[in-house]
Design a protein around this motif. Structure first.
Motif, PDB file in Angstrom:
ATOM      1  N   SER A  86       0.144   5.566  -5.069  1.00 17.55           N
ATOM      2  CA  SER A  86       0.550   6.508  -4.023  1.00 17.55           C
ATOM      3  C   SER A  86      -0.617   7.338  -3.508  1.00 17.55           C
ATOM      4  CB  SER A  86       1.648   7.436  -4.544  1.00 17.55           C
ATOM      5  OG  SER A  86       2.704   6.703  -5.131  1.00 17.55           O
ATOM      6  N   GLN A  87      -1.511   7.763  -4.402  1.00 13.91           N
ATOM      7  CA  GLN A  87      -2.679   8.549  -4.005  1.00 13.91           C
ATOM      8  C   GLN A  87      -3.856   7.663  -3.624  1.00 13.91           C
ATOM      9  OE1 GLN A  87      -2.633  11.872  -3.534  1.00 13.91           O
ATOM     10  NE2 GLN A  87      -0.458  11.674  -4.003  1.00 13.91           N
ATOM     11  N   ALA A  88      -4.035   6.574  -4.347  1.00 13.55           N
ATOM     12  CA  ALA A  88      -5.193   5.690  -4.112  1.00 13.55           C
ATOM     13  C   ALA A  88      -5.231   5.164  -2.691  1.00 13.55           C
ATOM     14  CB  ALA A  88      -5.176   4.527  -5.108  1.00 13.55           C
ATOM     15  N   SER A  96       4.695   2.437   7.934  1.00 11.13           N
ATOM     16  CA  SER A  96       4.068   1.125   8.136  1.00 11.13           C
ATOM     17  C   SER A  96       2.593   1.142   7.776  1.00 11.13           C
ATOM     18  CB  SER A  96       4.242   0.664   9.589  1.00 11.13           C
ATOM     19  OG  SER A  96       3.421   1.426  10.458  1.00 11.13           O
ATOM     20  N   GLY A  97       1.954   2.297   7.962  1.00 12.39           N
ATOM     21  CA  GLY A  97       0.537   2.398   7.628  1.00 12.39           C
ATOM     22  C   GLY A  97       0.280   2.122   6.164  1.00 12.39           C
ATOM     23  N   ALA A  98       1.266   2.461   5.318  1.00  7.42           N
ATOM     24  CA  ALA A  98       1.111   2.213   3.886  1.00  7.42           C
ATOM     25  C   ALA A  98       0.957   0.723   3.611  1.00  7.42           C
ATOM     26  CB  ALA A  98       2.306   2.771   3.116  1.00  7.42           C
ATOM     27  N   LEU A  99       1.647  -0.117   4.394  1.00  7.69           N
ATOM     28  CA  LEU A  99       1.543  -1.558   4.174  1.00  7.69           C
ATOM     29  C   LEU A  99       0.135  -2.063   4.480  1.00  7.69           C
ATOM     30  CD1 LEU A  99       4.942  -2.799   5.668  1.00  7.69           C
ATOM     31  CD2 LEU A  99       4.334  -2.479   3.263  1.00  7.69           C
ATOM     32  N   TYR A 100      -0.487  -1.512   5.522  1.00  6.78           N
ATOM     33  CA  TYR A 100      -1.865  -1.907   5.848  1.00  6.78           C
ATOM     34  C   TYR A 100      -2.848  -1.334   4.825  1.00  6.78           C
ATOM     35  CZ  TYR A 100      -0.192  -3.868  10.201  1.00  6.78           C
ATOM     36  OH  TYR A 100       0.461  -4.648  11.113  1.00  6.78           O
ATOM     37  N   ARG A 101      -2.594  -0.111   4.378  1.00  7.80           N
ATOM     38  CA  ARG A 101      -3.447   0.469   3.335  1.00  7.80           C
ATOM     39  C   ARG A 101      -3.304  -0.305   2.034  1.00  7.80           C
ATOM     40  NH1 ARG A 101      -5.287   5.911   3.831  1.00  7.80           N
ATOM     41  NH2 ARG A 101      -5.021   6.725   5.946  1.00  7.80           N
ATOM     42  N   GLU A 152       6.374  -2.108  -4.327  1.00  5.49           N
ATOM     43  CA  GLU A 152       7.688  -1.485  -4.430  1.00  5.49           C
ATOM     44  C   GLU A 152       7.591  -0.053  -3.924  1.00  5.49           C
ATOM     45  OE1 GLU A 152      10.237  -2.280  -8.093  1.00  5.49           O
ATOM     46  OE2 GLU A 152       8.229  -2.785  -8.842  1.00  5.49           O
ATOM     47  N   PHE A 153       8.573   0.352  -3.110  1.00  3.36           N
ATOM     48  CA  PHE A 153       8.677   1.735  -2.656  1.00  3.36           C
ATOM     49  C   PHE A 153       9.834   2.375  -3.416  1.00  3.36           C
ATOM     50  CE2 PHE A 153       6.591  -0.454   0.811  1.00  3.36           C
ATOM     51  CZ  PHE A 153       5.649   0.460   1.261  1.00  3.36           C
ATOM     52  N   ILE A 154       9.524   3.359  -4.248  1.00  3.60           N
ATOM     53  CA  ILE A 154      10.548   4.051  -5.032  1.00  3.60           C
ATOM     54  C   ILE A 154      10.452   5.536  -4.702  1.00  3.60           C
ATOM     55  CG2 ILE A 154      11.470   4.507  -7.329  1.00  3.60           C
ATOM     56  CD1 ILE A 154      10.004   1.983  -8.291  1.00  3.60           C
ATOM     57  N   GLY A 155      11.284   5.979  -3.752  1.00  2.00           N
ATOM     58  CA  GLY A 155      11.171   7.355  -3.278  1.00  2.00           C
ATOM     59  C   GLY A 155       9.798   7.565  -2.655  1.00  2.00           C
ATOM     60  N   GLN A 156       9.064   8.575  -3.130  1.00  2.00           N
ATOM     61  CA  GLN A 156       7.729   8.858  -2.624  1.00  2.00           C
ATOM     62  C   GLN A 156       6.645   8.109  -3.406  1.00  2.00           C
ATOM     63  OE1 GLN A 156       7.121  10.852   0.170  1.00  2.00           O
ATOM     64  NE2 GLN A 156       9.341  10.660   0.303  1.00  2.00           N
ATOM     65  N   THR A 157       7.065   7.307  -4.382  1.00  2.00           N
ATOM     66  CA  THR A 157       6.116   6.566  -5.213  1.00  2.00           C
ATOM     67  C   THR A 157       5.941   5.140  -4.682  1.00  2.00           C
ATOM     68  OG1 THR A 157       6.756   7.828  -7.166  1.00  2.00           O
ATOM     69  CG2 THR A 157       5.618   5.742  -7.552  1.00  2.00           C
TER      70      THR A 157
END
Length: 222
Positions: free
Chosen positions: A82-84, A34-39, A68-73
């Motif tokens: 993914s890194q940014a 979920s943190g990825a959505l806020y980031r 889009e979430f594609i595996g770890q990407t």
């Protein structure tokens, strides 16, 4: 009725994402960071030149994130970010936008849509308290700020004696302060959440602990 969800909450850099992803893989369940959505929201706002405290405009972006979430990407506007999104300043941006009630509302249903019939393991700040209050198992996963800073520095190949390490530690402490003291869904352990301190645990030990807890919960709920 309990939902087939393991909700893992905790502070920044505590390792909850790694543990949650491995637990999901072990169970064959879906996984939500979920943190990825806020980031992503913070990064998207920055790219659009919108201030992180501009609640209305940031909420509009959050509601229509082209992600889009594609595996770890992770793709944002079809670009690999993914890194940014893991940069420290984007982490602080995530904390800033997470304070905004309209942004949290915009992302709430999006998070709930990740639940599948197989089950879901999710990590964040308010997974067990707000997003999935009926989760079968709730965990508050933490570690000391110093241990979390050491782990982050090792990931980035930064010497522990360097000024950069002190900057990472200061950022983690600042983010803890912001997350714990925000007016909306502050970060804290709730009474129905198991405490998992990973300061002295390996990832494998932490994953085993979560799986053991879920196994015991499942047997008592049959």
């Amino acid at each position: 009725m309990n939902q087939k969800v393991i909700a893992i909450d905790g502070p920044s850099a505590s390792g909850k994402g790694t543990v949650a992803a491995r637990v999901a893989a072990a169970l064959g369940w879906a996984y939500l960071d979920s943190g990825a959505l806020y980031r992503l929201t913070a990064l998207y706002a920055k790219n659009q030149g919108i201030a992180w405290n501009n609640e209305n405009e940031v909420a509009q972006l959050a509601a229509s994130l082209p992600v889009e979430f594609i595996g770890q990407t992770i793709l944002l506007n079809q670009q690999d970010v993914s890194q940014a999104i893991r940069a420290e300043h984007i982490g602080m941006g995530a904390s800033a936008v997470a304070k905004l009630p309209a942004v949290r509302t915009a992302l709430l249903q999006r998070q709930r849509d990740f639940l599948t019939h197989q089950g879901l393991v999710c990590d964040g700040r308010d997974m067990g308290s707000v997003v999935f209050p009926q989760a079968a198992l709730k965990i508050f996963l933490t570690a000391s700020p110093e241990i979390r800073a050491e782990r982050r520095a090792k990931q980035l190949n930064i010497p522990l004696e360097s000024a950069e390490f002190q900057h990472i530690l200061a950022d983690i402490q600042a983010r803890d302060e912001a997350d714990q003291n925000r007016s909306v869904a502050p970060l804290r352990q709730f009474p129905d959440a198991e405490l998992l301190d990973t300061s002295d645990l390996s990832i494998e030990e932490a994953v085993k602990k979560v799986l053991d807890w879920y196994s015991k919960k499942s047997k008592t709920q049959v």
